[in-house]
Design a protein around this motif. Sequence first.
Motif, PDB file in Angstrom:
ATOM      1  N   PHE A 121     -21.131 -21.291  38.990  1.00 49.92           N
ATOM      2  CA  PHE A 121     -20.057 -20.330  39.261  1.00 49.92           C
ATOM      3  C   PHE A 121     -18.838 -21.022  39.857  1.00 49.92           C
ATOM      4  O   PHE A 121     -17.704 -20.612  39.585  1.00 49.92           O
ATOM      5  N   ILE A 174     -23.487 -13.266  30.908  1.00 52.94           N
ATOM      6  CA  ILE A 174     -23.876 -13.728  29.561  1.00 52.94           C
ATOM      7  C   ILE A 174     -25.112 -13.003  29.036  1.00 52.94           C
ATOM      8  O   ILE A 174     -25.321 -12.994  27.827  1.00 52.94           O
ATOM      9  N   HIS A 219     -22.589 -13.285  44.436  1.00 54.08           N
ATOM     10  CA  HIS A 219     -21.888 -12.510  43.407  1.00 54.08           C
ATOM     11  C   HIS A 219     -22.387 -11.077  43.429  1.00 54.08           C
ATOM     12  O   HIS A 219     -23.552 -10.819  43.723  1.00 54.08           O
TER      13      HIS A 219
HETATM   14  P1  AMP Z   1     -28.707 -13.190  40.000  1.00 50.76           P
HETATM   15  O1  AMP Z   1     -30.089 -12.922  39.511  1.00 50.76           O
HETATM   16  O2  AMP Z   1     -28.165 -12.066  40.825  1.00 50.76           O
HETATM   17  O3  AMP Z   1     -28.552 -14.554  40.647  1.00 50.76           O
HETATM   18  O4  AMP Z   1     -27.811 -13.130  38.693  1.00 50.76           O
HETATM   19  C1  AMP Z   1     -27.337 -14.234  38.017  1.00 50.76           C
HETATM   20  C2  AMP Z   1     -26.655 -13.651  36.797  1.00 50.76           C
HETATM   21  O5  AMP Z   1     -25.780 -14.643  36.297  1.00 50.76           O
HETATM   22  C3  AMP Z   1     -27.619 -13.280  35.664  1.00 50.76           C
HETATM   23  O6  AMP Z   1     -27.426 -11.910  35.332  1.00 50.76           O
HETATM   24  C4  AMP Z   1     -27.201 -14.209  34.533  1.00 50.76           C
HETATM   25  O7  AMP Z   1     -27.275 -13.580  33.272  1.00 50.76           O
HETATM   26  C5  AMP Z   1     -25.768 -14.563  34.900  1.00 50.76           C
HETATM   27  N1  AMP Z   1     -25.289 -15.861  34.459  1.00 50.76           N
HETATM   28  C6  AMP Z   1     -25.879 -17.066  34.638  1.00 50.76           C
HETATM   29  N2  AMP Z   1     -25.118 -18.054  34.134  1.00 50.76           N
HETATM   30  C7  AMP Z   1     -24.002 -17.443  33.643  1.00 50.76           C
HETATM   31  C8  AMP Z   1     -22.832 -17.918  32.990  1.00 50.76           C
HETATM   32  N3  AMP Z   1     -22.645 -19.223  32.741  1.00 50.76           N
HETATM   33  N4  AMP Z   1     -21.900 -17.026  32.618  1.00 50.76           N
HETATM   34  C9  AMP Z   1     -22.082 -15.700  32.844  1.00 50.76           C
HETATM   35  N5  AMP Z   1     -23.153 -15.187  33.461  1.00 50.76           N
HETATM   36  C10 AMP Z   1     -24.102 -16.043  33.855  1.00 50.76           C
END
Ligand code: AMP
Length: 113
Positions: free
Chosen positions: A7, A32, A101
């Motif tokens: 991020f 994504i 996030h």
């Molecule tokens: P968390 O489980 O709250 O840590 O969520 C991480 C989120 O980030 C998940 O919903 C993933 O699909 C999303 N994610 C991970 N890598 C990326 C990326 N490069 N671009 C967009 N979303 C991402």
Amino acid sequence: MSGDCIFCRIVRHESPADIEYEDDEVVAFKDIYPKAPVHMLIVPRRHIASLATATPADRETLGHCLLVARTLGERTGYAERGYRVSLNTGPEGGQVVYHIHLHFTAGRRAARA
Ligand code: AMP
Ligand code: ZN
């Protein structure tokens, strides 16, 4: 601290993302692997690993993230119908990316992110 997490790279425009909103403090981009018709992540530019490591110095940043969720609600047309804002914290909270996030989800299938 890790200025090299995925991020951090996205907010510096070093890794690709579908960015929907940005300002001096915060970037919001499409998840994504969307779990709802609208699924965005609201990410502070400054690396804070998780809510569990946040401090009072992060108060304004975290408050700002919430107000960005409000802006996204308006921009996506879901302010009236409603949307969900969630924050996964730690291994048992489902956190996978350790740069804090908010998940913004909305739409027909918008349930748990
Ligand atoms: P968390 O489980 O709250 O840590 O969520 C991480 C989120 O980030 C998940 O919903 C993933 O699909 C999303 N994610 C991970 N890598 C990326 C990326 N490069 N671009 C967009 N979303 C991402
Ligand atoms: Zn980071």
